[in-house]
Design a protein around this motif. Structure first.
Motif, PDB file in Angstrom:
ATOM      1  N   VAL A 191       0.842  -1.190   0.000  1.00 34.35           N
ATOM      2  CA  VAL A 191       0.000   0.000   0.000  1.00 34.35           C
ATOM      3  C   VAL A 191       0.883   1.250   0.000  1.00 34.35           C
ATOM      4  O   VAL A 191       1.790   1.361   0.821  1.00 34.35           O
ATOM      5  CB  VAL A 191      -0.927   0.010   1.228  1.00 34.35           C
ATOM      6  CG1 VAL A 191      -1.810   1.253   1.229  1.00 34.35           C
ATOM      7  CG2 VAL A 191      -1.785  -1.262   1.258  1.00 34.35           C
ATOM      8  N   PRO A 192       0.635   2.201  -0.892  1.00 31.41           N
ATOM      9  CA  PRO A 192       1.389   3.455  -0.882  1.00 31.41           C
ATOM     10  C   PRO A 192       1.227   4.173   0.462  1.00 31.41           C
ATOM     11  O   PRO A 192       0.191   4.073   1.116  1.00 31.41           O
ATOM     12  CB  PRO A 192       0.758   4.267  -2.020  1.00 31.41           C
ATOM     13  CG  PRO A 192       0.116   3.255  -2.909  1.00 31.41           C
ATOM     14  CD  PRO A 192      -0.323   2.141  -2.003  1.00 31.41           C
ATOM     15  N   ASP A 193       2.270   4.899   0.855  1.00 34.33           N
ATOM     16  CA  ASP A 193       2.266   5.568   2.164  1.00 34.33           C
ATOM     17  C   ASP A 193       1.052   6.478   2.349  1.00 34.33           C
ATOM     18  O   ASP A 193       0.526   6.597   3.453  1.00 34.33           O
ATOM     19  CB  ASP A 193       3.553   6.391   2.332  1.00 34.33           C
ATOM     20  CG  ASP A 193       4.779   5.511   2.514  1.00 34.33           C
ATOM     21  OD1 ASP A 193       4.598   4.320   2.824  1.00 34.33           O
ATOM     22  OD2 ASP A 193       5.908   6.010   2.326  1.00 34.33           O
ATOM     23  N   ILE A 194       0.605   7.114   1.284  1.00 33.62           N
ATOM     24  CA  ILE A 194      -0.497   8.071   1.390  1.00 33.62           C
ATOM     25  C   ILE A 194      -1.785   7.406   1.875  1.00 33.62           C
ATOM     26  O   ILE A 194      -2.643   8.055   2.476  1.00 33.62           O
ATOM     27  CB  ILE A 194      -0.716   8.783   0.032  1.00 33.62           C
ATOM     28  CG1 ILE A 194      -1.680   9.974   0.197  1.00 33.62           C
ATOM     29  CG2 ILE A 194      -1.235   7.812  -1.026  1.00 33.62           C
ATOM     30  CD1 ILE A 194      -1.803  10.819  -1.051  1.00 33.62           C
ATOM     31  N   PHE A 195      -1.922   6.083   1.663  1.00 30.62           N
ATOM     32  CA  PHE A 195      -3.130   5.369   2.064  1.00 30.62           C
ATOM     33  C   PHE A 195      -2.909   4.458   3.275  1.00 30.62           C
ATOM     34  O   PHE A 195      -3.856   3.855   3.772  1.00 30.62           O
ATOM     35  CB  PHE A 195      -3.651   4.501   0.917  1.00 30.62           C
ATOM     36  CG  PHE A 195      -4.025   5.267  -0.317  1.00 30.62           C
ATOM     37  CD1 PHE A 195      -4.936   6.305  -0.262  1.00 30.62           C
ATOM     38  CD2 PHE A 195      -3.460   4.959  -1.548  1.00 30.62           C
ATOM     39  CE1 PHE A 195      -5.291   7.016  -1.397  1.00 30.62           C
ATOM     40  CE2 PHE A 195      -3.798   5.661  -2.684  1.00 30.62           C
ATOM     41  CZ  PHE A 195      -4.717   6.700  -2.610  1.00 30.62           C
ATOM     42  N   SER A 196      -1.670   4.340   3.766  1.00 30.88           N
ATOM     43  CA  SER A 196      -1.334   3.300   4.729  1.00 30.88           C
ATOM     44  C   SER A 196      -1.966   3.508   6.105  1.00 30.88           C
ATOM     45  O   SER A 196      -2.157   2.541   6.846  1.00 30.88           O
ATOM     46  CB  SER A 196       0.193   3.177   4.869  1.00 30.88           C
ATOM     47  OG  SER A 196       0.751   4.384   5.361  1.00 30.88           O
ATOM     48  N   THR A 197      -2.300   4.748   6.479  1.00 31.40           N
ATOM     49  CA  THR A 197      -2.923   4.987   7.777  1.00 31.40           C
ATOM     50  C   THR A 197      -4.223   4.208   7.897  1.00 31.40           C
ATOM     51  O   THR A 197      -4.554   3.682   8.960  1.00 31.40           O
ATOM     52  CB  THR A 197      -3.199   6.491   7.981  1.00 31.40           C
ATOM     53  OG1 THR A 197      -1.976   7.204   7.880  1.00 31.40           O
ATOM     54  CG2 THR A 197      -3.816   6.749   9.348  1.00 31.40           C
ATOM     55  N   ILE A 198      -4.966   4.119   6.804  1.00 32.92           N
ATOM     56  CA  ILE A 198      -6.236   3.398   6.814  1.00 32.92           C
ATOM     57  C   ILE A 198      -6.068   1.974   6.288  1.00 32.92           C
ATOM     58  O   ILE A 198      -6.534   1.010   6.895  1.00 32.92           O
ATOM     59  CB  ILE A 198      -7.293   4.142   5.976  1.00 32.92           C
ATOM     60  CG1 ILE A 198      -7.621   5.498   6.623  1.00 32.92           C
ATOM     61  CG2 ILE A 198      -8.559   3.305   5.823  1.00 32.92           C
ATOM     62  CD1 ILE A 198      -8.563   6.353   5.804  1.00 32.92           C
ATOM     63  N   LEU A 199      -5.374   1.827   5.162  1.00 30.10           N
ATOM     64  CA  LEU A 199      -5.350   0.534   4.458  1.00 30.10           C
ATOM     65  C   LEU A 199      -4.172  -0.346   4.829  1.00 30.10           C
ATOM     66  O   LEU A 199      -4.015  -1.436   4.280  1.00 30.10           O
ATOM     67  CB  LEU A 199      -5.348   0.782   2.942  1.00 30.10           C
ATOM     68  CG  LEU A 199      -6.603   1.452   2.388  1.00 30.10           C
ATOM     69  CD1 LEU A 199      -6.447   1.715   0.888  1.00 30.10           C
ATOM     70  CD2 LEU A 199      -7.846   0.606   2.653  1.00 30.10           C
ATOM     71  N   GLY A 200      -3.317   0.113   5.778  1.00 24.67           N
ATOM     72  CA  GLY A 200      -2.189  -0.701   6.207  1.00 24.67           C
ATOM     73  C   GLY A 200      -1.011  -0.607   5.258  1.00 24.67           C
ATOM     74  O   GLY A 200      -1.089   0.019   4.197  1.00 24.67           O
ATOM     75  N   THR A 201       0.093  -1.229   5.633  1.00 26.12           N
ATOM     76  CA  THR A 201       1.254  -1.267   4.745  1.00 26.12           C
ATOM     77  C   THR A 201       1.157  -2.431   3.763  1.00 26.12           C
ATOM     78  O   THR A 201       1.762  -2.406   2.699  1.00 26.12           O
ATOM     79  CB  THR A 201       2.545  -1.383   5.561  1.00 26.12           C
ATOM     80  OG1 THR A 201       2.415  -2.442   6.518  1.00 26.12           O
ATOM     81  CG2 THR A 201       2.830  -0.087   6.312  1.00 26.12           C
ATOM     82  N   GLU A 202       0.397  -3.454   4.153  1.00 28.41           N
ATOM     83  CA  GLU A 202       0.077  -4.550   3.236  1.00 28.41           C
ATOM     84  C   GLU A 202      -1.421  -4.835   3.308  1.00 28.41           C
ATOM     85  O   GLU A 202      -2.030  -4.748   4.371  1.00 28.41           O
ATOM     86  CB  GLU A 202       0.846  -5.825   3.587  1.00 28.41           C
ATOM     87  CG  GLU A 202       2.283  -5.836   3.117  1.00 28.41           C
ATOM     88  CD  GLU A 202       2.907  -7.207   3.253  1.00 28.41           C
ATOM     89  OE1 GLU A 202       3.529  -7.687   2.282  1.00 28.41           O
ATOM     90  OE2 GLU A 202       2.774  -7.807   4.339  1.00 28.41           O
ATOM     91  N   GLY A 203      -1.994  -5.154   2.160  1.00 27.81           N
ATOM     92  CA  GLY A 203      -3.409  -5.468   2.104  1.00 27.81           C
ATOM     93  C   GLY A 203      -3.637  -6.817   1.464  1.00 27.81           C
ATOM     94  O   GLY A 203      -2.949  -7.190   0.500  1.00 27.81           O
ATOM     95  N   TYR A 204      -4.595  -7.568   1.989  1.00 27.54           N
ATOM     96  CA  TYR A 204      -4.902  -8.921   1.526  1.00 27.54           C
ATOM     97  C   TYR A 204      -6.360  -8.963   1.069  1.00 27.54           C
ATOM     98  O   TYR A 204      -7.254  -8.554   1.810  1.00 27.54           O
ATOM     99  CB  TYR A 204      -4.693  -9.934   2.658  1.00 27.54           C
ATOM    100  CG  TYR A 204      -3.295  -9.908   3.211  1.00 27.54           C
ATOM    101  CD1 TYR A 204      -2.366 -10.893   2.874  1.00 27.54           C
ATOM    102  CD2 TYR A 204      -2.879  -8.891   4.068  1.00 27.54           C
ATOM    103  CE1 TYR A 204      -1.068 -10.869   3.375  1.00 27.54           C
ATOM    104  CE2 TYR A 204      -1.581  -8.855   4.569  1.00 27.54           C
ATOM    105  CZ  TYR A 204      -0.691  -9.836   4.218  1.00 27.54           C
ATOM    106  OH  TYR A 204       0.595  -9.801   4.703  1.00 27.54           O
ATOM    107  N   ILE A 205      -6.585  -9.422  -0.142  1.00 29.41           N
ATOM    108  CA  ILE A 205      -7.944  -9.547  -0.658  1.00 29.41           C
ATOM    109  C   ILE A 205      -8.281 -11.033  -0.757  1.00 29.41           C
ATOM    110  O   ILE A 205      -7.545 -11.803  -1.390  1.00 29.41           O
ATOM    111  CB  ILE A 205      -8.089  -8.858  -2.028  1.00 29.41           C
ATOM    112  CG1 ILE A 205      -7.812  -7.362  -1.899  1.00 29.41           C
ATOM    113  CG2 ILE A 205      -9.489  -9.089  -2.592  1.00 29.41           C
ATOM    114  CD1 ILE A 205      -7.883  -6.602  -3.201  1.00 29.41           C
ATOM    115  N   VAL A 206      -9.362 -11.407  -0.099  1.00 23.89           N
ATOM    116  CA  VAL A 206      -9.794 -12.810  -0.084  1.00 23.89           C
ATOM    117  C   VAL A 206     -11.270 -12.865  -0.446  1.00 23.89           C
ATOM    118  O   VAL A 206     -12.008 -11.888  -0.279  1.00 23.89           O
ATOM    119  CB  VAL A 206      -9.557 -13.457   1.298  1.00 23.89           C
ATOM    120  CG1 VAL A 206      -8.084 -13.421   1.665  1.00 23.89           C
ATOM    121  CG2 VAL A 206     -10.381 -12.769   2.385  1.00 23.89           C
TER     122      VAL A 206
END
Length: 399
Positions: A360-375
């Motif tokens: 996740v880009p830094d600009i979105f990481s506060t909400i979406l985390g540094t890594e995102g998993y889609i299941v």
């Protein structure tokens, strides 16, 4: 209505996944004309190949520069048929340009009820819908008076703002005093009663006549505000089953805000313990993050292509099958604890249920985390099991 041909995309490169809009529009035969403030060389090759032409401005907040860019395209290609960014930040800019160039879509006058939270509340009341008590406050004295009247805790947020930025849960008068030490005095803020409940959404796409041609919903494990305040992990998911009262109220709001040929993202409270649905705010854009891609994973269609179909032919051609429930799970590298399962273990455990892992880009990481998993899974209980496996931490005692 003549079939449109010249489509100006404002900031076509941001966020990354939105560049697919330009790709699909070009495939449908549009002249896709991009305007942004980044160098052409910084655009992806895929996006470059999808743009008929690109016009770089130095400052997208300088309306004169944006006006000249659109005028250049109009002079070169003829009548501009569409101007769109799909981005909340540029919503007013899009409407201003449409107004000045007489382009189909939301104009400045039509945008007003959807621009400010106080205007939204007024429109909700006109539609006969329940809303949280509250209003804009004029000064510090008025704010303390209003907070006492509403009862702590209260929610304080900009009347015109995007997402959870500058939104505060104020628990007592001391916290309200701290807010006034930090607040921007040039910004109007609105105060509302705190509503115990879950945030749910009604999201979708309308055709040129205002008919809803696709709809979906989001549910969250915690509110976005809490994610920001506590730097927490979070997940959200698209359920296969969408409650009838949510569809009914969402449809009423679409009609009340005269939404045509655009995505929408409505937020509601589902109150505790009554389960009453209460509209919170409207957003005239797709949901943020990876949600628009998740539509494709749920339905196994191409929402970007279907948007192009709606613009070109006023048709949404793919059925909404809702084959899966689909979740996004965030993990943050800056937390003090370690996650129990690494990415390789997750891949092995979830198999085909794991759609992907993304940085996740830094600009979105506060909400979406540094890594995102889609299941995804057709079974909601199984989806929650996958979420628990990904989220499990080494210091957790929950099996």
């Amino acid at each position: 209505m003549d079939q449109p041909k010249n489509f100006i995309v404002i900031s076509p490169h941001f966020p990354d996944n939105f560049s697919t809009f330009s790709v699909r529009l070009r495939e449908r035969g549009f002249n896709v004309l991009g305007i942004a403030d980044v160098a052409y060389e910084q655009l992806s090759d895929t996006l470059k190949n999808s743009l008929t032409e690109y016009y770089r401005v130095n400052n997208m907040n300088d309306y004169d520069q944006m006006y000249r860019a659109v005028a250049f395209f109009a002079h070169k290609y003829g009548k501009i048929d569409r101007i769109e960014s799909h981005n909340e930040h540029w919503l007013e800019l899009d409407a201003h340009l449409r107004t000045d160039f007489n382009v189909f879509g939301y104009t400045l006058a039509e945008l007003e009820p959807a621009k400010k939270k106080s205007s939204m509340k007024k429109r909700f009341r006109e539609l006969g819908l329940p809303v949280a008590k509250g209003r804009i406050f004029s000064d510090q004295e008025d704010a303390f008076y209003l907070a006492e009247k509403l009862g702590y805790p209260v929610i304080v947020k900009p009347d015109s703002g995007v997402g959870a930025g500058d939104t505060y849960k104020v628990n007592d008068s001391d916290q309200l005093a701290v807010f006034f030490e930090k607040r921007d005095p040039t910004v109007d803020f609105i105060m509302e009663e705190f509503i115990p409940g879950d945030v749910v959404t009604f999201d979708g796409l309308c055709d040129q006549d205002g008919n809803i041609v696709f709809y979906s919903s989001l549910e969250y494990n915690i509110a976005v505000l809490e994610t920001v305040e506590n730097d927490s992990d979070m997940y959200f998911y698209l359920p296969r089953e969408i409650p009838e009262d949510l569809i009914e109220m969402g449809t009423k709001i679409v009609e009340g805000f005269n939404i045509k040929e655009r995505f929408f993202h409505f937020e509601f409270f589902r109150t505790y313990p009554e389960g009453i649905l209460m509209p919170l705010e409207v957003n005239m854009r797709p949901p943020g993050g990876p949600t628009i891609d998740m539509y494709n994973y749920v339905n196994e269609f191409d929402i970007f292509a279907e948007y192009a179909n709606v613009v070109k032919e006023n048709q949404f051609k793919s059925p909404s099958k809702r084959l899966y429930n689909c979740a996004y799970i965030s993990r943050k590298a800056n937390k003090d604890f370690n996650y129990l399962h690494d990415n390789e273990a997750i891949r092995q455990e979830l198999g085909k249920a794991l759609v992907g892992i993304q940085s996740v880009p830094d600009i979105f990481s506060t909400i979406l985390g540094t890594e995102g998993y889609i299941v995804r899974s057709p079974d909601l209980e199984e989806l929650f099991e996958h979420i628990a496996y990904i989220s499990k931490k080494q210091d957790s005692f929950i099996s």
